[in-house]
Design a protein around this motif. Structure first.
Motif, short mmCIF file in Angstrom:
data_model
loop_
_atom_site.label_atom_id
_atom_site.label_comp_id
_atom_site.label_asym_id
_atom_site.label_seq_id
_atom_site.Cartn_x
_atom_site.Cartn_y
_atom_site.Cartn_z
N GLN A 103 -5.42 5.06 -2.92
CA GLN A 103 -4.05 4.89 -3.41
C GLN A 103 -3.10 4.55 -2.28
O GLN A 103 -2.23 3.68 -2.41
N ARG B 156 -3.43 0.94 -1.29
CA ARG B 156 -2.77 0.04 -2.23
C ARG B 156 -1.25 0.10 -2.08
O ARG B 156 -0.58 -0.93 -2.06
N ASP B 157 -0.71 1.32 -1.95
CA ASP B 157 0.74 1.48 -1.89
C ASP B 157 1.36 0.77 -0.71
O ASP B 157 2.47 0.24 -0.80
N GLU C 267 10.18 -0.10 1.87
CA GLU C 267 9.31 1.00 1.49
C GLU C 267 10.02 2.35 1.65
O GLU C 267 9.88 3.25 0.80
#
Length: 316
Positions: free
Chosen positions: A118, A121-122, A177
Motif C-alpha cells: 500500500q 502505491r500511495d 502529498e
C-alpha cells in the motif's frame, strides 16, 4: 489541553554546555495543521521540534503532545511520530521494497506485506520497488523516506529540511502529498529556512538563536510584523539601493533580482520617500503587501546570536 490541539508546550528550554539553544519556548499546534518552523541554520528549530514530540528531554518546561505528557510519556508519543530527517537515512544497498519491509519489521507490524504494498502505491513507488535505494535520485529518495516514516500510520509527521537538494517538480509533488496527509488529519511540523516551503504551511513560527520571535497563521505574519513595502524597478538599481539604505523612513532594502523591495514600519514616512523618489523620474514605485520574506529578513536583522552575543546579519 484542548482536543483541537496536537501539541501544547510552555517554557521549553534546552541548554548545551553554557548555551541556551532553546529559551523559554511556548507553542500550540492545531491538529491536522502544517506548522512551519522558520529560521537560520543553528537557530534551534530541530531541537525545539524534538522536545515538543518527546524525542529529546528538555531542561525546563512542560507540555503535551497527542494527549501524552512530553516528560513522562515520551515512548507513547514516539510510537505515533514519523520522522523524516534532512539526510537520507535508509539503507542504500537494499531495494525500495526491502527498506520498507525492514521498517515494518522494526515496528512489528501485522500484515506487513500488505502495508508495504500500500505504501508503494500511495507514494508512486510500485514500479521501482526492486530498485536499489542508493541508485535513486534525490526526489525518489525523498518519496521513499516519506513512505518509510508514514508506514506505521503516525498521527504526527516531523520534516527536517525535507526538500533540500531536490528539483522543483519533485518539491511540488512532495508538498502535494503533505497536503493530502494534512487533509487526512495528520499534523505536520516542518523545519526549514526556505521561503517557498514556508508558504506551504498553515502556521509559521520564526525562530532565531533559541528564541521564538513571532508565530501565527502564515497569511497574518507580515501584518503582525507591521511592515509596509514598495516594489521598485528601473535603471541603476544598485546605486539606488545604497542611497535608500541611508534614507530616514526606510528600515529595510532587499534585492529581488532586478528590483528592490523597500520596507518600513512607518507607513507615512515610507510613502514620503516613495513620493520624493518618484519625482526624480528614474524608477517605478509600486506599493504592495509585505510578504513572508520581507518579514523574515526584518526579524532576522534584529535577532541576537546566542553563540557570539552580537546582532546577526540579515538572512544569516
Amino acid at each position: 489541553m484542548s482536543e483541537d490541539l496536537a501539541i501544547s508546550v510552555r517554557g521549553l528550554t534546552k541548554i548545551f554546555g553554557t548555551r541556551r539553544v532553546v529559551d523559554d519556548f511556548d507553542m500550540d499546534v492545531p491538529r491536522g495543521a502544517i506548522y512551519g518552523f522558520l529560521g537560520p541554520n543553528g537557530s534551534g528549530k530541530t531541537t525545539t521540534i524534538r522536545m515538543m514530540c518527546g524525542l529529546l528531554i528538555p531542561d525546563g518546561g512542560t507540555g503535551q503532545c497527542l494527549g501524552f505528557d512530553i516528560l513522562r510519556e515520551a515512548q507513547a508519543i514516539k510510537e505515533q511520530v514519523g520522522y523524516m530527517t534532512q539526510k537520507f537515512s535508509l539503507y542504500e544497498d537494499l531495494t525500495i521494497r526491502e527498506n520498507l519491509d525492514f521498517i515494518a519489521r522494526m515496528f512489528q507490524m501485522t500484515d506487513r506485506r500488505t502495508k508495504v504494498a500500500q505504501a508503494l502505491r500511495d507514494l508512486g513507488l510500485a514500479d521501482r520497488a526492486g530498485q536499489l535505494a542508493g541508485t535513486l535520485s534525490g526526489g525518489w529518495k525523498q518519496r521513499l523516506a516519506l513512505a518509510a516514516c508514514m508506514l506505521h500510520d503516525p498521527q504526527l509527521l516531523l520534516l527536517d529540511e525535507p526538500t533540500a537538494g531536490v528539483d522543483p517538480k519533485a518539491r511540488r509533488d512532495f508538498w502535494d502529498e503533505i497536503h493530502r496527509l494534512s487533509a487526512r488529519g495528520v499534523t505536520v511540523l516542518v523545519s526549514t529556512h526556505y521561503m517557498d516551503e514556508a508558504v506551504q504551511c498553515d502556521f509559521i513560527a520564526y525562530i532565531a538563536y533559541g528564541k521564538k520571535l513571532i508565530s501565527g497563521p502564515a497569511q497574518d505574519i507580515p501584518a503582525m510584523v507591521g511592515l509596509t513595502t514598495w516594489r521598485v524597478e528601473g535603471p541603476a538599481i544598485s546605486a539606488l539601493e545604497d542611497r535608500l539604505r541611508a534614507t530616514p523612513g526606510v528600515d529595510q532594502v532587499a534585492r529581488f533580482g532586478a528590483m528592490l523591495h523597500v520596507s518600513g514600519k512607518d507607513k507615512a514616512a515610507l510613502a514620503r520617500v516613495a513620493t520624493a523618489e518618484r519625482a526624480r523620474g528614474q524608477h517605478q514605485w509600486h506599493e504592495q503587501s509585505a510578504g513572508l520574506e520581507e518579514a523574515f529578513i526584518y526579524l532576522m536583522a534584529g535577532a541576537t546570536d546566542n553563540f557570539i552575543g552580537a546582532p546577526a546579519a540579515a538572512g544569516e
